[in-house]
Design a protein around this motif. Sequence first.
Motif, PDB file in Angstrom:
ATOM      1  N   LEU A 104       0.850  -1.178   0.000  1.00 22.76           N
ATOM      2  CA  LEU A 104       0.000   0.000   0.000  1.00 22.76           C
ATOM      3  C   LEU A 104       0.891   1.235   0.000  1.00 22.76           C
ATOM      4  N   ILE A 105       0.260   2.399  -0.077  1.00 21.22           N
ATOM      5  CA  ILE A 105       0.995   3.655  -0.099  1.00 21.22           C
ATOM      6  C   ILE A 105       0.493   4.544   1.031  1.00 21.22           C
ATOM      7  N   GLY A 106       1.422   5.162   1.762  1.00 19.66           N
ATOM      8  CA  GLY A 106       1.069   6.090   2.830  1.00 19.66           C
ATOM      9  C   GLY A 106       1.958   7.322   2.786  1.00 19.66           C
ATOM     10  N   ARG A 107       1.499   8.405   3.393  1.00 22.91           N
ATOM     11  CA  ARG A 107       2.277   9.646   3.402  1.00 22.91           C
ATOM     12  C   ARG A 107       3.114   9.749   4.677  1.00 22.91           C
ATOM     13  N   ALA A 108       4.378  10.128   4.516  1.00 21.80           N
ATOM     14  CA  ALA A 108       5.243  10.346   5.676  1.00 21.80           C
ATOM     15  C   ALA A 108       4.681  11.486   6.511  1.00 21.80           C
ATOM     16  N   GLY A 109       4.506  11.221   7.807  1.00 22.31           N
ATOM     17  CA  GLY A 109       3.851  12.189   8.672  1.00 22.31           C
ATOM     18  C   GLY A 109       4.752  13.238   9.288  1.00 22.31           C
TER      19      GLY A 109
ATOM     20  N   ASP B 239       5.993  12.901   1.706  1.00 18.59           N
ATOM     21  CA  ASP B 239       6.411  11.959   0.668  1.00 18.59           C
ATOM     22  C   ASP B 239       5.512  10.728   0.681  1.00 18.59           C
ATOM     23  N   LEU B 240       5.269  10.175  -0.496  1.00 14.84           N
ATOM     24  CA  LEU B 240       4.503   8.948  -0.597  1.00 14.84           C
ATOM     25  C   LEU B 240       5.432   7.755  -0.421  1.00 14.84           C
ATOM     26  N   LEU B 241       5.085   6.881   0.505  1.00 15.47           N
ATOM     27  CA  LEU B 241       5.909   5.721   0.840  1.00 15.47           C
ATOM     28  C   LEU B 241       5.233   4.451   0.367  1.00 15.47           C
ATOM     29  N   LEU B 242       5.958   3.647  -0.386  1.00 16.82           N
ATOM     30  CA  LEU B 242       5.459   2.339  -0.806  1.00 16.82           C
ATOM     31  C   LEU B 242       5.827   1.339   0.281  1.00 16.82           C
ATOM     32  N   ILE B 243       4.811   0.751   0.910  1.00 19.28           N
ATOM     33  CA  ILE B 243       4.994  -0.078   2.101  1.00 19.28           C
ATOM     34  C   ILE B 243       4.466  -1.479   1.845  1.00 19.28           C
TER      35      ILE B 243
ATOM     36  N   LEU C 138       4.615   7.169  10.402  1.00 16.55           N
ATOM     37  CA  LEU C 138       6.001   7.632  10.485  1.00 16.55           C
ATOM     38  C   LEU C 138       6.981   6.626   9.897  1.00 16.55           C
ATOM     39  N   PRO C 139       7.870   7.078   9.007  1.00 13.17           N
ATOM     40  CA  PRO C 139       8.977   6.218   8.576  1.00 13.17           C
ATOM     41  C   PRO C 139      10.071   6.266   9.638  1.00 13.17           C
ATOM     42  N   ARG C 140      10.635   5.120   9.956  1.00 10.21           N
ATOM     43  CA  ARG C 140      11.694   5.056  10.968  1.00 10.21           C
ATOM     44  C   ARG C 140      12.575   3.836  10.716  1.00 10.21           C
ATOM     45  N   GLU C 141      13.756   3.858  11.304  1.00  8.95           N
ATOM     46  CA  GLU C 141      14.589   2.660  11.311  1.00  8.95           C
ATOM     47  C   GLU C 141      14.111   1.770  12.454  1.00  8.95           C
ATOM     48  N   PHE C 142      13.819   0.526  12.127  1.00  3.37           N
ATOM     49  CA  PHE C 142      13.256  -0.417  13.100  1.00  3.37           C
ATOM     50  C   PHE C 142      14.361  -1.181  13.822  1.00  3.37           C
TER      51      PHE C 142
ATOM     52  N   LEU D 237       9.543  -0.418   4.229  1.00  2.40           N
ATOM     53  CA  LEU D 237       9.495   0.507   3.103  1.00  2.40           C
ATOM     54  C   LEU D 237      10.182  -0.120   1.894  1.00  2.40           C
ATOM     55  N   LEU D 238       9.530  -0.028   0.747  1.00  2.00           N
ATOM     56  CA  LEU D 238      10.101  -0.553  -0.489  1.00  2.00           C
ATOM     57  C   LEU D 238      10.581   0.555  -1.419  1.00  2.00           C
ATOM     58  N   ALA D 239       9.881   1.689  -1.388  1.00  2.00           N
ATOM     59  CA  ALA D 239      10.231   2.757  -2.319  1.00  2.00           C
ATOM     60  C   ALA D 239       9.658   4.081  -1.841  1.00  2.00           C
ATOM     61  N   LEU D 240      10.192   5.150  -2.410  1.00  2.00           N
ATOM     62  CA  LEU D 240       9.741   6.509  -2.115  1.00  2.00           C
ATOM     63  C   LEU D 240       9.217   7.122  -3.418  1.00  2.00           C
ATOM     64  N   ILE D 241       8.034   7.717  -3.351  1.00  2.00           N
ATOM     65  CA  ILE D 241       7.442   8.355  -4.521  1.00  2.00           C
ATOM     66  C   ILE D 241       7.277   9.838  -4.202  1.00  2.00           C
TER      67      ILE D 241
END
Length: 216
Positions: A126-131, A144-148, A171-175, A209-213
């Motif tokens: 799916l795609i979500g926006r970085a908050g 940014d649109l994140l491909l998850i 939120l995108p983060r390092e896990f 995360l797989l990609a950034l759009i």
Amino acid sequence: MERERLTQRQNEAYEFIRGYLVRNRKPPTLQEIGDALGIASTNGVYKLLQTLEKKGWIEREKHEARGIRLTDHEQDPLGRSGGPPSLPVVTRTVSDEPERLRERPERMLSVDGHLLRRAQDPDACLIGRAGDDGMNGAGIRKGDLLLIEEMDWSDLENGTLAAALVREQLLPREFEFANRKIHLRPADRHYTDETFPPDHPGCHIIGRLLALIRTL
């Protein structure tokens, strides 16, 4: 290849799978199929899926919790044939209701299939926006649109770039999982690490995360 006819029970299973795909943009699990059809044993569901596969109505990927594909490509609600894959752009969802993530997508967005080449299960994407700008140091900016690819936190390796619902933000983060806790590490010095027990309602790991759009 002509497919064999289905019994009433087999058709109920097929139509549930098909309807689930339309509603959720991903296949159901054995447990979800069993709950919907009143089958207490996952082994019973497994045998039903075996029959659907043998009759040519579905295909299955081994060792995948949601590894079911419809063979009726012309009517496949995931659009795996006849054009680029279309993924939901999810809207704001609270972390303690992650099951609602796909309920009301902002829209569907067609993406280059090449972006899904690293996905273990393209149907789980799916795609979500970085908050926020917490990963600005890694080149990810707010909006940014994140491909998850959705997956359980226990399947993620430490150091993976992941997406999490933290209260009402995506939120995108390092896990990292250490000392029996989930650590979300930003890549910007103005943001701090956040730590949660795995069952904390204020945090839900969506997946990797797989990609950034990004649009200019």
